[in-house]
Design an enzyme around this catalytic site. Structure first.
Site, short mmCIF file in Angstrom:
data_model
loop_
_atom_site.label_atom_id
_atom_site.label_comp_id
_atom_site.label_asym_id
_atom_site.label_seq_id
_atom_site.Cartn_x
_atom_site.Cartn_y
_atom_site.Cartn_z
N GLY A 113 5.63 1.42 11.58
CA GLY A 113 5.25 0.19 12.29
C GLY A 113 5.24 0.41 13.80
O GLY A 113 4.34 -0.04 14.51
N GLU A 117 18.21 0.06 6.00
CA GLU A 117 17.51 -0.35 4.79
C GLU A 117 17.47 0.82 3.80
O GLU A 117 17.05 1.92 4.14
CB GLU A 117 16.08 -0.78 5.13
CG GLU A 117 15.37 -1.36 3.93
CD GLU A 117 13.94 -1.78 4.22
OE1 GLU A 117 13.22 -1.01 4.86
OE2 GLU A 117 13.56 -2.88 3.79
N GLU A 136 4.79 -6.00 9.29
CA GLU A 136 5.88 -6.48 8.43
C GLU A 136 6.67 -5.24 8.03
O GLU A 136 6.11 -4.33 7.42
CB GLU A 136 5.34 -7.18 7.17
CG GLU A 136 4.77 -8.55 7.42
CD GLU A 136 5.78 -9.54 7.97
OE1 GLU A 136 7.01 -9.31 7.85
OE2 GLU A 136 5.33 -10.54 8.56
N LYS A 196 -6.31 0.77 3.53
CA LYS A 196 -5.70 2.08 3.27
C LYS A 196 -4.37 1.78 2.57
O LYS A 196 -3.37 1.48 3.22
CB LYS A 196 -5.47 2.82 4.60
CG LYS A 196 -5.42 4.33 4.50
CD LYS A 196 -4.41 4.90 3.53
CE LYS A 196 -3.00 4.91 4.10
NZ LYS A 196 -2.02 5.44 3.10
N CYS A 223 10.88 -5.76 0.45
CA CYS A 223 11.40 -5.91 1.82
C CYS A 223 12.34 -7.12 1.88
O CYS A 223 13.19 -7.20 2.77
CB CYS A 223 10.28 -6.00 2.84
SG CYS A 223 8.95 -7.04 2.34
N SER A 275 7.32 0.89 6.79
CA SER A 275 8.61 1.20 7.41
C SER A 275 8.62 0.88 8.91
O SER A 275 7.56 0.78 9.54
CB SER A 275 8.92 2.68 7.21
OG SER A 275 7.94 3.45 7.87
P1 ADP Z 1 7.20 3.27 3.09
O1 ADP Z 1 8.53 3.78 3.50
O2 ADP Z 1 7.19 1.87 2.56
O3 ADP Z 1 6.40 4.25 2.26
P2 ADP Z 1 5.48 3.88 5.32
O4 ADP Z 1 5.57 3.22 6.64
O5 ADP Z 1 5.70 5.34 5.25
O6 ADP Z 1 6.48 3.07 4.43
O7 ADP Z 1 4.10 3.56 4.62
C1 ADP Z 1 3.45 2.31 4.68
C2 ADP Z 1 1.96 2.55 4.83
O8 ADP Z 1 1.72 3.15 6.10
C3 ADP Z 1 1.38 3.50 3.78
O9 ADP Z 1 0.07 3.08 3.45
C4 ADP Z 1 1.34 4.81 4.53
O10 ADP Z 1 0.41 5.73 4.00
C5 ADP Z 1 0.94 4.34 5.92
N1 ADP Z 1 1.27 5.28 7.00
C6 ADP Z 1 2.26 6.20 7.04
N2 ADP Z 1 2.24 6.90 8.19
C7 ADP Z 1 1.20 6.40 8.91
C8 ADP Z 1 0.66 6.70 10.22
N3 ADP Z 1 1.18 7.62 10.99
N4 ADP Z 1 -0.41 5.97 10.63
C9 ADP Z 1 -0.93 5.00 9.85
N5 ADP Z 1 -0.47 4.69 8.64
C10 ADP Z 1 0.57 5.37 8.15
#
Ligand code: ADP
Length: 481
Positions: A231, A381, A248, A174, A282, A227
């Site tokens: 995470g 960050e 990560e 995903k 990162c 993020s």
């Molecule tokens: P960034 O700030 O780098 O966009 P995110 O943590 O929002 O970081 O996104 C990193 C990945 O996690 C993306 O593929 C995003 O779609 C996915 N993501 C965001 N929210 C969720 C969630 N609640 N559950 C699973 N995956 C998620």
């Protein structure tokens, strides 16, 4: 498939989603780069089921044969480097030369893990009974959910999927919404080389598609880059249902400049670490901590060099940094610049202004002077081209400031003094410590990961990846005589 209408790859077929989403160029949002078909929770379940069904046969194929398929995939991808790089650059805004480097890296990652298929794994361990043959086997975890960000749209999916596959797992990727087209292009290039269900792709928003993936009971492990907040969510969902997870997350990576440093090299590598990819790594440099005796000299050179950088269209060869990836990210970075102005005054260079000719989500490379180590812009960050310059009294003070954030991914020290270099190596709280090197630019064959809030336990990349993507079985084999 037309890579401009990205679909979901499930069980060896392209599957339409529930809705069609337009992808706009961050360099010029009036330009539509393509569309992707967003998956539903139902499609996620189908993808996981396909991965489950395929997993045992994929494992039983054997590591050497899996490696041969990975080699084939690497060669196919190598023939598409230019197209993949151009698409990634148009979709998420990194300069074409960097995207090209990243596409090549994706090829090298595939080759590295293809080679792992023919290398020794496991150990033979003496048993108390000399008749007993005691050894370890590495077995796949099973179905791996792969959740990736947009900042390395080619390399990160590959450095998670390639080790997962070589050790006998099947995957469901995903990718971030902002890199859906690039992810689909990778699948278009290589996925059909693998048996149906071995590689699956589901596209869409994290809170719907990502959430369905991490909650799917048949997903045995989740590898995530993104993020800290997401995470934490991945960790709690996976922990609650007993799934393995790997995270990560962020960094607040410092460069330390000590008095005997080669200032020209330190300036060049601080600029590169801070501003390439518009600071969206990162491992990007976001704090530069300079000892008092060289502070003014270093600052002047850093500012002069930064003024030379070309902000512009990522497809133009002279561009050093392009736009940030999206409107929300642009607003976020601008908000941090406003915070920085309140905390540290007007920046030495950069700020909220951008050239009127640039229509997209551009942020000028920005440096704040004499930032307090406790300031928001020195702690959080930003993920944009913003640097907090800080003065330290001596090396101990510099290391103390460097360690005073929740993060611990990468840290660089510039010095010609071996003793000071080794002191910094020992005392810096970071998973990657780099002497006279930039904070970014880590090699694919070496372990990658951070300390503190930057990462969870296991390392990615190189041979270290085996820890997450396999489980150890200890075997005792005794002949009864
Ligand atoms: P960034 O700030 O780098 O966009 P995110 O943590 O929002 O970081 O996104 C990193 C990945 O996690 C993306 O593929 C995003 O779609 C996915 N993501 C965001 N929210 C969720 C969630 N609640 N559950 C699973 N995956 C998620």
């Amino acid at each position: 498939m037309d890579s401009k209408v990205a679909k979901n790859w499930i069980g060896g077929e392209w599957v339409e989603g529930a809705s069609n989403v337009a992808v706009r160029s961050p360099a010029d949002p009036s330009e539509v780069v393509g569309h992707y078909q967003e998956a539903s929770a139902d499609l996620v379940a189908q993808a996981v089921a396909a991965a489950r069904t395929a997993q045992k046969a994929w494992w039983r194929l054997g590591a050497v044969n899996r490696g041969n398929l990975l080699y084939q995939a690497a060669e196919v991808l190598a023939g598409q480097v230019e197209d993949l790089a151009r698409l990634a650059s148009r979709e998420m805004g990194k300069p074409l030369a960097e995207a090209r480097g990243e596409a090549l890296r994706a090829v090298q990652i595939l080759r590295f893990y293809a080679g792992e298929g023919a290398r020794a794994v496991g150990e033979v361990i003496p048993a108390a009974n000399p008749d007993v043959f005691q050894y370890t086997r590495r077995e796949p975890v099973g179905v791996v959910g792969v959740i990736t960000p947009w900042n390395f749209p080619l390399a990160i999916p590959m450095w998670k999927m390639a080790p997962a596959l070589i050790y006998g797992n099947t995957v469901v990727l995903k990718p971030a919404e902002w890199s859906s087209l690039t992810a689909a292009a990778i699948f278009e290039a290589i996925a059909s080389l693998f048996p149906s269900g071995v590689m699956n792709l589901v596209l869409g928003a994290g809170r719907v598609v990502g959430d369905a993936l991490i909650r799917a009971p048949e997903v045995d492990a989740v590898t995530f880059t993104g993020s800290v907040a997401t995470g934490a969510q991945v960790a709690s969902v996976c922990a609650a249902r007993g799934a393995k997870y790997q995270l990560e997350m962020g960094g607040k990576n410092p460069v330390l400049v000590l008095p005997d440093a080669n200032l020209d090299a330190a300036v060049e590598l601080a600029v590169s670490g801070a501003f390439r990819s518009a600071g969206q790594k990162c491992t990007a440099t976001s704090r530069v901590i300079v000892e008092r005796s060289v502070y003014a000299a270093f600052r002047d050179r850093l500012v002069a060099r930064t003024r030379e950088l070309k902000l512009g269209n990522p497809l133009e060869p002279e561009t050093y940094l392009g736009p940030v990836v999206s409107e929300p990210q642009w607003q976020k970075v601008r908000h941090y610049i406003e915070t920085g102005m309140a905390e540290a005054g007007a920046p030495l260079v950069g700020g909220l202004e951008k050239p009127a000719s640039l229509a997209g989500y551009y942020v000028a490379p920005t440096i704040f002077d004499r930032v307090s180590p406790t300031a928001t812009i020195a702690q959080e960050e930003i993920f944009g081209p913003v640097v907090a310059l800080m003065e330290a009294e001596d090396v101990d003070d510099a290391i103390d400031i460097a360690n005073r954030t929740p993060f611990g991914l990468s840290a660089s020290v510039f010095t010609d003094n071996l003793s000071l270099a080794l002191k910094a190596v020992e005392e810096l709280q970071a998973g990657l410590v780099r002497v006279n090197e930039e904070t970014a630019g880590v090699e694919l064959q070496a372990p990658f990961g951070g300390m503190k809030a930057s990462s969870s336990h296991s390392r990615e990349q190189g041979r270290a990846a085996i820890e997450f993507f396999t489980t150890t079985k200890t075997v005792a084999l005794r002949p009864i005589r």
